[in-house]
Scaffold this active site. Structure first.
Site, PDB file in Angstrom:
ATOM      1  N   LYS A   1       3.387  -7.156  -5.052  1.00  7.12           N
ATOM      2  CA  LYS A   1       2.850  -8.466  -5.444  1.00  7.12           C
ATOM      3  C   LYS A   1       3.244  -8.810  -6.874  1.00  7.12           C
ATOM      4  O   LYS A   1       3.550  -9.969  -7.181  1.00  7.12           O
ATOM      5  CB  LYS A   1       1.328  -8.472  -5.286  1.00  7.12           C
ATOM      6  CG  LYS A   1       0.876  -8.415  -3.828  1.00  7.12           C
ATOM      7  CD  LYS A   1      -0.611  -8.643  -3.670  1.00  7.12           C
ATOM      8  CE  LYS A   1      -1.433  -7.425  -4.001  1.00  7.12           C
ATOM      9  NZ  LYS A   1      -1.373  -6.374  -2.974  1.00  7.12           N
TER      10      LYS A   1
ATOM     11  N   HIS B   1      -2.203  -6.398 -14.495  1.00 10.44           N
ATOM     12  CA  HIS B   1      -2.923  -6.215 -13.233  1.00 10.44           C
ATOM     13  C   HIS B   1      -3.975  -5.135 -13.402  1.00 10.44           C
ATOM     14  O   HIS B   1      -3.728  -4.084 -13.998  1.00 10.44           O
ATOM     15  CB  HIS B   1      -1.973  -5.802 -12.105  1.00 10.44           C
ATOM     16  CG  HIS B   1      -2.690  -5.514 -10.823  1.00 10.44           C
ATOM     17  ND1 HIS B   1      -3.125  -6.506  -9.972  1.00 10.44           N
ATOM     18  CD2 HIS B   1      -3.074  -4.337 -10.257  1.00 10.44           C
ATOM     19  CE1 HIS B   1      -3.737  -5.959  -8.933  1.00 10.44           C
ATOM     20  NE2 HIS B   1      -3.719  -4.647  -9.085  1.00 10.44           N
TER      21      HIS B   1
ATOM     22  N   ASP C   1       2.859  -6.994   3.026  1.00 11.80           N
ATOM     23  CA  ASP C   1       1.768  -6.201   2.454  1.00 11.80           C
ATOM     24  C   ASP C   1       0.442  -6.558   3.118  1.00 11.80           C
ATOM     25  O   ASP C   1      -0.363  -5.680   3.429  1.00 11.80           O
ATOM     26  CB  ASP C   1       1.688  -6.433   0.947  1.00 11.80           C
ATOM     27  CG  ASP C   1       0.486  -5.734   0.339  1.00 11.80           C
ATOM     28  OD1 ASP C   1       0.393  -4.504   0.491  1.00 11.80           O
ATOM     29  OD2 ASP C   1      -0.354  -6.411  -0.263  1.00 11.80           O
TER      30      ASP C   1
ATOM     31  N   SER D   1       1.899  -1.479  -2.496  1.00 10.09           N
ATOM     32  CA  SER D   1       1.118  -2.688  -2.226  1.00 10.09           C
ATOM     33  C   SER D   1       0.889  -3.472  -3.517  1.00 10.09           C
ATOM     34  O   SER D   1       1.135  -4.687  -3.579  1.00 10.09           O
ATOM     35  CB  SER D   1      -0.224  -2.311  -1.584  1.00 10.09           C
ATOM     36  OG  SER D   1      -1.070  -3.434  -1.461  1.00 10.09           O
TER      37      SER D   1
ATOM     38  N   ARG E   1      -3.570  -0.573   7.818  1.00  7.42           N
ATOM     39  CA  ARG E   1      -4.048   0.659   7.169  1.00  7.42           C
ATOM     40  C   ARG E   1      -5.564   0.711   7.131  1.00  7.42           C
ATOM     41  O   ARG E   1      -6.168   1.775   7.266  1.00  7.42           O
ATOM     42  CB  ARG E   1      -3.483   0.742   5.746  1.00  7.42           C
ATOM     43  CG  ARG E   1      -1.979   1.024   5.678  1.00  7.42           C
ATOM     44  CD  ARG E   1      -1.414   0.702   4.305  1.00  7.42           C
ATOM     45  NE  ARG E   1      -2.161   1.379   3.250  1.00  7.42           N
ATOM     46  CZ  ARG E   1      -2.318   0.898   2.016  1.00  7.42           C
ATOM     47  NH1 ARG E   1      -1.790  -0.265   1.693  1.00  7.42           N
ATOM     48  NH2 ARG E   1      -3.007   1.588   1.132  1.00  7.42           N
TER      49      ARG E   1
END
Length: 444
Positions: free
Chosen positions: A187, A82, A161, A183, A168
Site C-alpha cells: 500500500k 505509516h 492485498d 501487505s 488470511r
C-alpha cells in the site's frame, strides 16, 4: 505454469521465482486461481516463510494489482509515514504538517479505522467541512502548492492485498511476518512515496504483542524497501498503554492541535519529534538525525507546523480556525469521570481494552457498515507511573448516551483496564529500537 506446482514448491520450502509470484497474484485477482488454492499457498508461506526477495516480489505484485499514484510531478523527496495501528495514535495529524513545514512533500493516503484502532480519515472528518476525497489532479496540485495533502485511500489501491487479507483472516494465516510486511508495504509503494518512515507498535494495544516479533516485522519491511528502492526506516514504539491522553476522533484532533501549539502530552510530542526527524532526514532536509531532530523541534516551537495544519485544513474545505480554537470540534453531551477505588500507582493500562471501550461508546467500528460518533471517546487522567488516590478520576468518558446500565458497564470496563499497584512502578520506554538497512539499533 500450474498453481499446484507453485503450492507444492513452497510447501517443500523452496524459493519461488518472480514470475511464479506474479502468476499467483494475477491469477487470484482475475478469478482464475480459486480461494482454496490461494489458501493452501498462504498456509505453506505461514509454515515455511519467504526470502527477502520473495517478499519484495510479492509486495510489488500486489502494488501493481490496482491503481498506483504517480507523484513525479511533485518536486522533492516524497516521504510517507505509516503506523501499524494502536490506541490514541494521532501522529499523522502532527507529522504531515510538520514535515511539510520543513519542505518535505507529504502526499498521504490514509485509511479508516476498524475495531479498536482508529483511522486517520475518521479523525479528519471531525473537522467541519474537511474533504477527505479529492480528484487525482486536485491531490497532486495541492501538494505542489502547499506541500501536503491527506486524503482517503483509493478504493482500487492494492486490490490483491484486500483479497488476500480477507482470505488470511478466515484461514488462520494472518500471523505471518512476510505476509504482514508485504501487505503494509504494498500500500505504501502503490501510494507513490520515495521514502517511508514506519512506526511499528509493540505491546498489548498493538497487533504485534512482543518486541521480538515487532523487530522481525520491522526488519522485513525495511528489507522490502531496500529491495524495491524505497529508503525505509522503522521505529519500534510502545503500545502497552495508549499514546497521549485522548481516544476518539474529535478528542484526538484536539490533542493533535494541542501538540502543535506546544501543549501536547509528553509521549505524543516526543514520538512525533522522533518520527518527524526521520522524515526530515529521509527527505534530504538534514544531514544527520540530530540535525533533523533539532529542526523538527524548532518547527513545533515556532508555530510553523501549526500554520501548515491551518493551510491543510483550509485547502481541503475545512475551518482552519479550529487550529486556534479546538473547542469548535464536535463535543459529547456527557462527560462522566471514572474514579479509582483505591490508592496506589498505575502499574498497567490495557490499551486494547480501552480501544474496545471507545469503540463501544461509538468512536470506532465493529463492522465496516457501522457509523462513527465523532464526538465520543475517552480522556485519560492517569497513566502508568502516576499516583492516584481513591475517588480521584483515572479517566473520563465522553458519551452521547447516559443510560445507567450502559454508563456503569463502560465505567467498569475502564476500571478493569487499569491495574493499580501498591509498589513503585518503573515506566516502560516509549521507543525501543530503530531499524534501518544497516541493522537494528536497540535504545533500551
Amino acid at each position: 505454469m500450474r498453481t499446484v506446482d507453485i503450492i507444492q514448491k513452497k510447501r517443500d520450502g523452496k524459493l519461488l521465482s518472480t514470475e511464479e509470484i506474479e502468476f499467483l497474484i494475477e491469477g487470484y485477482c482475475s478469478g482464475e486461481i480459486p480461494d482454496y488454492q490461494m489458501s493452501a499457498w498462504a498456509m505453506a508461506v505461514y509454515f515455511n516463510g519467504m526470502s527477502a526477495k520473495e517478499t519484495a516480489d510479492l509486495t510489488m505484485a500486489m502494488a501493481r494489482s490496482g491503481d498506483q499514484a504517480d507523484l513525479t510531478s511533485i518536486p522533492g523527496v516524497k516521504v510517507d509515514k505509516h503506523s501499524t495501528g494502536g490506541v490514541g495514535d494521532t501522529t499523522t495529524l502532527i507529522l504531515a504538517p510538520l514535515a511539510a513545514a520543513a519542505g518535505v512533500p507529504v502526499a498521504k493516503m490514509s485509511g479508516r479505522g476498524l475495531g479498536h484502532t482508529g483511522g486517520t480519515v475518521d479523525k479528519l472528518e471531525a473537522i467541519d467541512g474537511y474533504r477527505v476525497e479529492l480528484t487525482k489532479e486536485q491531490f497532486l496540485q495541492q501538494v505542489r502548492s502547499i506541500g501536503v495533502s491527506v486524503i482517503s485511500q483509493s478504493g482500487n489501491i492494492t486490490p490483491a492485498d484486500k483479497m488476500l487479507y480477507g482470505l488470511r483472516d478466515v484461514t488462520a494465516t494472518v500471523d505471518s511476518i512476510p505476509l504482514i510486511a508485504s501487505s503494509i508495504m504494498s500500500k505504501k509503494i502503490a501510494s507513490g512515496a520515495d521514502a517511508i518512515v514506519l512506526d511499528v507498535k509493540t505491546g498489548s494495544g498493538a497487533f504485534m504483542k512482543t518486541l521480538d516479533d515487532s523487530i522481525r516485522l520491522a526488519q522485513a519491511m525495511v528489507e522490502i524497501g531496500a529491495q524495491v528502492g524505497r529508503a525505509t526506516v522503522a521505529v519500534i514504539t510502545n503500545m502497552d498503554e495508549p499514546l497521549g491522553f485522548a481516544i476518539g476522533n474529535a478528542l484526538e484532533v484536539r490533542e493533535a492541535v494541542d501538540t502543535l501549539q506546544g501543549a501536547g502530552p509528553a509521549d505524543l510530542t516526543e514520538l512525533c519529534l522522533v518520527l518527524g526527524a526521520h522524515m526530515l532526514q529521509l527527505g534530504g532536509k538534514a544531514a544527520s538525525y540530530d540535525e533533523a531532530r533539532a529542526a523538527a523541534g524548532q518547527l513545533l516551537a515556532s508555530g510553523a507546523a501549526l500554520g501548515k495544519l491551518k493551510e491543510l485544513i483550509a485547502a481541503q474545505g475545512g475551518k482552519p480556525a479550529l487550529a486556534d480554537r479546538p473547542e469548535l470540534l464536535p463535543a459529547a453531551e456527557f462527560q462522566v469521570p471514572v474514579p479509582a477505588l483505591e490508592d496506589g500507582t498505575v502499574s498497567h493500562i490495557d490499551a486494547e481494552a480501552l480501544g474496545v471501550t471507545a469503540m463501544m461508546l461509538g468512536a470506532g467500528r465493529a463492522t465496516k457498515e457501522d457509523v462513527i460518533d465523532l464526538a465520543v471517546g475517552i480522556v485519560l487522567r492517569k497513566k502508568v507511573g502516576d499516583r492516584v488516590a481513591a475517588g480521584e478520576p483515572i479517566a473520563e468518558l465522553h458519551m452521547n448516551r447516559n443510560e445507567p446500565m450502559f454508563t456503569e458497564d463502560m465505567t467498569q470496563r475502564m476500571r478493569n483496564a487499569y491495574t493499580i499497584s501498591q509498589e513503585a512502578v518503573e515506566k516502560a520506554p516509549l521507543i525501543y529500537a530503530v531499524v534501518t538497512k544497516d541493522g537494528v539499533k536497540l535504545l533500551q
